[in-house]
Design a protein around this motif. Structure first.
Motif, PDB file in Angstrom:
ATOM      1  N   THR A 205       0.815  -1.216   0.000  1.00  0.00           N
ATOM      2  CA  THR A 205       0.000   0.000   0.000  1.00  0.00           C
ATOM      3  C   THR A 205       0.849   1.267   0.000  1.00  0.00           C
ATOM      4  O   THR A 205       0.369   2.335  -0.380  1.00  0.00           O
ATOM      5  CB  THR A 205      -0.929   0.022   1.228  1.00  0.00           C
ATOM      6  OG1 THR A 205      -0.134  -0.090   2.423  1.00  0.00           O
ATOM      7  CG2 THR A 205      -1.933  -1.110   1.165  1.00  0.00           C
ATOM      8  N   LEU A 206       2.109   1.148   0.419  1.00  0.00           N
ATOM      9  CA  LEU A 206       2.961   2.328   0.512  1.00  0.00           C
ATOM     10  C   LEU A 206       3.824   2.529  -0.738  1.00  0.00           C
ATOM     11  O   LEU A 206       4.512   3.540  -0.852  1.00  0.00           O
ATOM     12  CB  LEU A 206       3.862   2.229   1.750  1.00  0.00           C
ATOM     13  CG  LEU A 206       4.480   3.530   2.269  1.00  0.00           C
ATOM     14  CD1 LEU A 206       3.389   4.532   2.641  1.00  0.00           C
ATOM     15  CD2 LEU A 206       5.386   3.272   3.454  1.00  0.00           C
ATOM     16  N   ARG A 207       3.787   1.588  -1.680  1.00  0.00           N
ATOM     17  CA  ARG A 207       4.684   1.682  -2.838  1.00  0.00           C
ATOM     18  C   ARG A 207       4.478   2.945  -3.672  1.00  0.00           C
ATOM     19  O   ARG A 207       5.453   3.558  -4.101  1.00  0.00           O
ATOM     20  CB  ARG A 207       4.538   0.422  -3.698  1.00  0.00           C
ATOM     21  CG  ARG A 207       5.260  -0.772  -3.088  1.00  0.00           C
ATOM     22  CD  ARG A 207       5.022  -2.063  -3.841  1.00  0.00           C
ATOM     23  NE  ARG A 207       5.486  -3.208  -3.070  1.00  0.00           N
ATOM     24  CZ  ARG A 207       5.077  -4.451  -3.265  1.00  0.00           C
ATOM     25  NH1 ARG A 207       4.192  -4.712  -4.218  1.00  0.00           N
ATOM     26  NH2 ARG A 207       5.542  -5.445  -2.526  1.00  0.00           N
ATOM     27  N   PRO A 208       3.230   3.365  -3.931  1.00  0.00           N
ATOM     28  CA  PRO A 208       3.075   4.618  -4.674  1.00  0.00           C
ATOM     29  C   PRO A 208       3.703   5.810  -3.953  1.00  0.00           C
ATOM     30  O   PRO A 208       4.311   6.681  -4.584  1.00  0.00           O
ATOM     31  CB  PRO A 208       1.554   4.774  -4.790  1.00  0.00           C
ATOM     32  CG  PRO A 208       1.021   3.389  -4.676  1.00  0.00           C
ATOM     33  CD  PRO A 208       1.931   2.704  -3.701  1.00  0.00           C
ATOM     34  N   CYS A 209       3.568   5.853  -2.629  1.00  0.00           N
ATOM     35  CA  CYS A 209       4.175   6.933  -1.843  1.00  0.00           C
ATOM     36  C   CYS A 209       5.698   6.839  -1.884  1.00  0.00           C
ATOM     37  O   CYS A 209       6.394   7.859  -1.967  1.00  0.00           O
ATOM     38  CB  CYS A 209       3.686   6.868  -0.401  1.00  0.00           C
ATOM     39  SG  CYS A 209       1.907   7.024  -0.209  1.00  0.00           S
ATOM     40  N   TYR A 210       6.201   5.602  -1.832  1.00  0.00           N
ATOM     41  CA  TYR A 210       7.653   5.420  -1.876  1.00  0.00           C
ATOM     42  C   TYR A 210       8.204   5.861  -3.235  1.00  0.00           C
ATOM     43  O   TYR A 210       9.249   6.510  -3.307  1.00  0.00           O
ATOM     44  CB  TYR A 210       8.014   3.958  -1.616  1.00  0.00           C
ATOM     45  CG  TYR A 210       9.474   3.779  -1.261  1.00  0.00           C
ATOM     46  CD1 TYR A 210       9.922   4.059   0.030  1.00  0.00           C
ATOM     47  CD2 TYR A 210      10.402   3.347  -2.209  1.00  0.00           C
ATOM     48  CE1 TYR A 210      11.259   3.904   0.361  1.00  0.00           C
ATOM     49  CE2 TYR A 210      11.737   3.202  -1.877  1.00  0.00           C
ATOM     50  CZ  TYR A 210      12.161   3.476  -0.589  1.00  0.00           C
ATOM     51  OH  TYR A 210      13.489   3.338  -0.260  1.00  0.00           O
ATOM     52  N   ASN A 211       7.505   5.534  -4.281  1.00  0.00           N
ATOM     53  CA  ASN A 211       7.929   5.980  -5.609  1.00  0.00           C
ATOM     54  C   ASN A 211       7.887   7.498  -5.709  1.00  0.00           C
ATOM     55  O   ASN A 211       8.759   8.112  -6.342  1.00  0.00           O
ATOM     56  CB  ASN A 211       7.049   5.353  -6.688  1.00  0.00           C
ATOM     57  CG  ASN A 211       7.349   3.886  -6.908  1.00  0.00           C
ATOM     58  OD1 ASN A 211       8.450   3.417  -6.605  1.00  0.00           O
ATOM     59  ND2 ASN A 211       6.387   3.150  -7.427  1.00  0.00           N
ATOM     60  N   ALA A 212       6.890   8.112  -5.084  1.00  0.00           N
ATOM     61  CA  ALA A 212       6.798   9.568  -5.107  1.00  0.00           C
ATOM     62  C   ALA A 212       7.980  10.200  -4.378  1.00  0.00           C
ATOM     63  O   ALA A 212       8.454  11.279  -4.765  1.00  0.00           O
ATOM     64  CB  ALA A 212       5.483  10.025  -4.474  1.00  0.00           C
ATOM     65  N   ALA A 213       8.464   9.529  -3.336  1.00  0.00           N
ATOM     66  CA  ALA A 213       9.599  10.059  -2.570  1.00  0.00           C
ATOM     67  C   ALA A 213      10.929   9.806  -3.252  1.00  0.00           C
ATOM     68  O   ALA A 213      11.856  10.620  -3.135  1.00  0.00           O
ATOM     69  CB  ALA A 213       9.611   9.430  -1.177  1.00  0.00           C
ATOM     70  N   THR A 214      11.047   8.698  -3.957  1.00  0.00           N
ATOM     71  CA  THR A 214      12.341   8.321  -4.544  1.00  0.00           C
ATOM     72  C   THR A 214      12.422   8.579  -6.043  1.00  0.00           C
ATOM     73  O   THR A 214      13.481   8.390  -6.651  1.00  0.00           O
ATOM     74  CB  THR A 214      12.634   6.838  -4.280  1.00  0.00           C
ATOM     75  OG1 THR A 214      11.575   6.042  -4.826  1.00  0.00           O
ATOM     76  CG2 THR A 214      12.770   6.574  -2.789  1.00  0.00           C
ATOM     77  N   ARG A 215      11.308   9.016  -6.633  1.00  0.00           N
ATOM     78  CA  ARG A 215      11.297   9.339  -8.067  1.00  0.00           C
ATOM     79  C   ARG A 215      10.600  10.676  -8.306  1.00  0.00           C
ATOM     80  O   ARG A 215       9.917  10.863  -9.311  1.00  0.00           O
ATOM     81  CB  ARG A 215      10.619   8.218  -8.859  1.00  0.00           C
ATOM     82  CG  ARG A 215      11.323   6.874  -8.687  1.00  0.00           C
ATOM     83  CD  ARG A 215      10.858   5.838  -9.674  1.00  0.00           C
ATOM     84  NE  ARG A 215      11.705   4.659  -9.607  1.00  0.00           N
ATOM     85  CZ  ARG A 215      11.875   3.804 -10.614  1.00  0.00           C
ATOM     86  NH1 ARG A 215      11.250   4.009 -11.769  1.00  0.00           N
ATOM     87  NH2 ARG A 215      12.654   2.754 -10.475  1.00  0.00           N
TER      88      ARG A 215
END
Length: 245
Positions: free
Chosen positions: A14-24
């Motif tokens: 569930t956090l992958r979209p947020c993680y991508n937003a932070a790292t990309r």
């Protein structure tokens, strides 16, 4: 249950979209394609200096104060390893600040006179809060989370680099130097060491099923990812928060 709490955190779908937003983030994409403006890079470096020169040493110092040196003898080895790694954190951040200040000077980036962003204040305030009131293992997970997101973000930048050209300007040179520093094998090994230490502390404290402990770590991970995403300046912020704004 979770002998490696950090792997559980990284596996949260569930956090992958947020993680991508932070790292990309778009800032990172502009850095990787060498289209980042010198003002925006200087503006971010100013914010990062606030984090690195002030908030990070304070955070690490408070974690050191939480090491239980009056505990059982069987735990003394882990306590000493914790002190050793946190000392490495302090030594490393001193070199880090000197490094990117040197890069800024060499590449003619003015990192003085910028106003502090709200995202910077929010991040440093959360660091102070966690280090003050949270447990040692929670603080170590917070530390690992910061370093892990940072590493993955700059690895993304490096993956976008075009072939080096003799015509590249000072800003492109600065981006390459900063990225190469933050993706070097030694830094990745450091992040892995912090991760291993955080897992050992969590396992020592929580031997069996502890939903509340796991949820606390999930909240820390989610909060760091959120703060990291907001820490990257948006297009135009350098104009709004310049020294003459």
């Amino acid at each position: 249950m979770y002998s490696h709490i950090t792997q559980h955190l990284k596996d949260q779908a569930t956090l992958r979209p947020c993680y991508n937003a932070a790292t990309r983030h778009e800032f990172l994409t502009a850095a990787g394609t060498l289209t980042l403006s010198p003002a925006r890079l200087a503006f971010w470096l100013c914010q990062d200096r606030i984090y690195a020169a002030h908030a990070y040493p304070h955070f690490i110092g408070l974690l050191i104060s939480k090491i239980p040196f009056d505990g059982p003898a069987v735990e003394e080895e882990l306590n000493r390893e914790t002190l050793a790694l946190l000392t490495i954190c302090l030594e490393g951040i001193i070199r880090e600040v000197a490094f990117f200040e040197g890069v800024a000077k060499e590449c003619k980036l003015d990192i003085d006179g910028w106003k502090e962003r709200k995202a910077t204040r929010d991040y440093t305030a959360e660091m102070a809060r966690v280090a003050s009131i949270a447990s040692l293992e929670e603080g170590l997970v917070f530390l690992w989370a910061m370093e892990q997101v940072y590493l993955d973000a700059w690895k993304y930048v490096k993956s976008l680099f075009p072939p080096q050209s003799d015509s590249e300007d000072y800003t492109a040179n600065a981006i390459r130097q900063l990225t190469n520093n933050w993706t070097r094998p030694e830094f990745e090994e450091f992040v892995q060491n912090v991760e291993a230490l955080a897992n050992r502390h969590f396992a020592r404290r929580h031997h069996g099923h502890s939903h509340s402990a796991v949820r606390a770590m999930e909240s820390i991970w989610e909060r760091v990812v959120e703060l990291e995403e907001k820490f990257w300046p948006e297009e135009g912020e350098d104009t709004l928060l310049g020294s003459n704004a």
